[in-house]
Motif scaffolding. Structure first.
Motif, short mmCIF file in Angstrom:
data_model
loop_
_atom_site.label_atom_id
_atom_site.label_comp_id
_atom_site.label_asym_id
_atom_site.label_seq_id
_atom_site.Cartn_x
_atom_site.Cartn_y
_atom_site.Cartn_z
N TRP A 349 -11.66 11.12 139.98
CA TRP A 349 -11.00 11.45 138.72
C TRP A 349 -10.65 10.19 137.95
O TRP A 349 -10.31 9.16 138.55
N LYS A 350 -10.70 10.27 136.63
CA LYS A 350 -10.04 9.25 135.83
C LYS A 350 -8.54 9.32 136.14
O LYS A 350 -7.96 10.40 136.24
N TYR A 377 -16.30 13.32 124.32
CA TYR A 377 -15.50 12.27 124.96
C TYR A 377 -16.15 11.79 126.26
O TYR A 377 -16.30 10.58 126.48
N VAL A 378 -16.53 12.73 127.14
CA VAL A 378 -17.13 12.30 128.41
C VAL A 378 -18.51 11.70 128.19
O VAL A 378 -18.93 10.81 128.93
N ALA A 379 -19.23 12.16 127.16
CA ALA A 379 -20.52 11.56 126.85
C ALA A 379 -20.35 10.10 126.43
O ALA A 379 -21.16 9.23 126.81
N LYS A 380 -19.29 9.79 125.68
CA LYS A 380 -19.02 8.41 125.28
C LYS A 380 -18.66 7.55 126.49
O LYS A 380 -19.02 6.37 126.56
N ARG A 391 -17.81 13.91 133.58
CA ARG A 391 -18.00 15.26 133.04
C ARG A 391 -16.66 15.97 132.99
O ARG A 391 -15.64 15.44 133.46
N LEU A 392 -16.65 17.18 132.41
CA LEU A 392 -15.47 18.02 132.48
C LEU A 392 -15.42 18.68 133.86
O LEU A 392 -16.45 19.13 134.36
N VAL A 461 -13.93 13.82 135.33
CA VAL A 461 -14.18 13.76 136.77
C VAL A 461 -15.65 13.46 136.99
O VAL A 461 -16.48 13.63 136.09
N LYS A 462 -15.98 12.98 138.19
CA LYS A 462 -17.38 12.85 138.59
C LYS A 462 -17.48 13.05 140.09
O LYS A 462 -16.49 13.01 140.81
N ASN A 463 -18.68 13.28 140.56
CA ASN A 463 -18.91 13.49 141.99
C ASN A 463 -18.84 12.15 142.72
O ASN A 463 -19.12 11.10 142.14
N CYS A 464 -18.50 12.18 143.99
CA CYS A 464 -18.33 10.93 144.73
C CYS A 464 -19.62 10.16 144.86
O CYS A 464 -19.61 8.94 145.06
#
Length: 469
Positions: A349-350, A377-380, A391-392, A461-464
């Motif tokens: 997570w951010k 926002y996540v694309a930026k 991603r969301l 968030v993103k995957n590990c």
């Protein structure tokens, strides 16, 4: 469109009726500021009573270099969503990125075309039917009494048709009762054949040894929401394995920590999660097996329990001494960029929501964005860091990060400091109301959905496996 809007209006009216007894509901930003200043906790129920001087601050341990998946410990189900949501409305039947963004349907188990399963199930759900002795049956079996979730390892009861009698009649409802929590309990106030409360019902299942087991219990709210199939509605579940499911709310084992006599429940109409009075009859789907996605057993220091320490980063947070911490700081690690790795879910997570930055997330102002802007926002973030895959989060991923012992926010404030009190967007589109997507209330962990033009906070968030910045 007119029929869909009428149904949606009815759903909102039902929400208001359901949550009228619950102290915490999704509210506007101005109302939040006023109510948080006037809130009080039930007597003897809050850790706020400890007002001694703060102890040394809690430090979140660092990963040794990049955070990896090695410590990932709790498998969980994906949402079941295999379609994309467009903006400002409509859903796209296939997940082919026509919407232009990396959505719920393009992540997780649901996105795996070659997913290996022990049993079978819709989307990425993986279930096995069990007989009256808990033994596996073929997928084509016409009769079964329980279902094993091959992802989580949990075993769930299966209801019999409504109004047919027997203890597992799907039309029976129950008040919530736990003799160890008398001020949260209501005995025998449901509608069934005899002794219509949750504790009595579990006693019946265990005495009868349904499917050969005598350790049936109420699921925790994370386990029960994990059963929700967000690609279906009314009921929102894999109907091939769980027939006779009612579209109403089902009890969890978790008390609403800041509201006396309120207990969490999960709705299988559209997958909502909310608190309600224990006296209000609801349905039950019992479960057995080791509790999943629930941090009981993690070490929680006395310094972390101290409310004055917690309120340094969450000024209005209140925690209940009656609830075990589900998200202690030992559950998390930080990478070199300050991102937070959750050892239970394998997610990164951010640390701060969109618009905030700094080690304590005090720099800047939290931004509220519509669903399209949230994806932009996540694309930026990804454009700024080649190879990153922010991603969301899905609506289940947001719930899995919940601190069940606390509210305002229902998060660990040492790990996620200065979180704004409000709703945060998920990447999960609503399958019925095609102008809406699901959101999560960081103030108190209620799950609902809103029109995609509404503005909410964003927590990336993103995957590990995606360990680049």
């Amino acid at each position: 469109m007119r029929d869909m809007n009428s149904q949606k209006a009815l759903s909102v009216l039902l929400l208001l009726a359901f949550t009228s007894a619950c102290k915490y509901e999704p509210v506007s930003e101005n109302t939040q500021a006023q109510s948080s200043n006037n809130s009080t906790s039930p007597a003897g129920n809050s850790q706020n009573a400890n007002t001694t001087a703060p102890l040394p601050p809690i430090e979140v341990a660092k990963c040794d270099g990049e955070c990896t998946c090695d410590e990932f410990s709790s498998p969980y189900n994906d949402t079941g969503v295999t379609f994309a949501g467009d903006y400002p409305e409509t859903n796209l039947a296939s997940c082919d990125l026509q919407s232009g963004f990396n959505q719920d349907c393009s992540n997780g188990r649901d996105s795996m075309t070659d997913l290996a399963k022990t049993g079978t199930g819709n989307a990425s759900f993986d279930y096995t039917k069990l007989d009256t002795q808990g033994q596996p049956l073929s997928v084509n079996a016409a009769q079964w009494q329980c279902v094993r979730d091959n992802v989580t390892g949990l075993v769930w009861e299966v209801k019999s048709p409504g109004n047919t009698g027997g203890i597992q009649d799907s039309s029976f409802s129950y008040s919530w009762y736990d003799e160890s929590l008398p001020d949260y309990s209501t005995a025998d106030n449901g509608e069934c054949d005899d002794n219509c409360d949750s504790q009595s019902y579990l006693n019946k299942l265990n005495t009868q040894k349904v499917c050969g087991f005598d350790d049936w219990r109420l699921p925790n709210k994370i386990e029960l929401q994990d059963l929700v199939h967000y690609g279906n509605s009314q009921p929102s579940i894999d109907r091939d394995f769980f027939p006779n499911t009612q579209v109403g709310f089902y009890w969890t084992q978790n008390i609403d920590t800041d509201d006396t006599n309120s207990v969490w429940s999960v709705g299988f109409g559209t997958g909502r999660v909310a608190g309600g009075l224990s006296s209000e009859p609801k349905y039950i789907r019992a479960v057995r097996g080791e509790q999943n996605l629930y941090g009981i057993g993690e070490v929680v220091s006395e310094a972390e329990k101290l409310i004055t320490n917690r309120q340094v980063f969450a000024g209005n947070q209140r925690c209940s001494e009656r609830v075990s911490f589900s998200a202690p700081s030992t559950r998390y690690l930080q990478d070199e960029q300050g991102n937070v790795f959750d050892k239970q879910t394998g997610l990164i997570w951010k640390r701060c929501v969109a618009g905030l930055s700094g080690s304590e997330c005090k720099d800047g102002s939290a931004e509220q964005l519509d669903w399209q802007q949230a994806y932009e926002y996540v694309a930026k973030l990804n454009d700024a860091n080649t190879g990153s895959q922010w991603r969301l989060p899905s609506i289940k991923e947001l719930q899995a990060n919940n601190e069940l012992a606390c509210e305002e926010p229902a998060l660990n404030p040492f790990v996620f400091p200065n979180v704004p009190m409000g709703q945060v967007w998920s990447g999960t589109p609503h399958n019925k109301f095609e102008d809406s997507s699901y959101n999560y209330e960081y103030r108190n962990s209620i799950i609902f959905y809103n029109n995609r033009t509404v503005k909410h906070y964003v927590h990336a968030v993103k995957n590990c496996a995606a360990n680049s910045q």
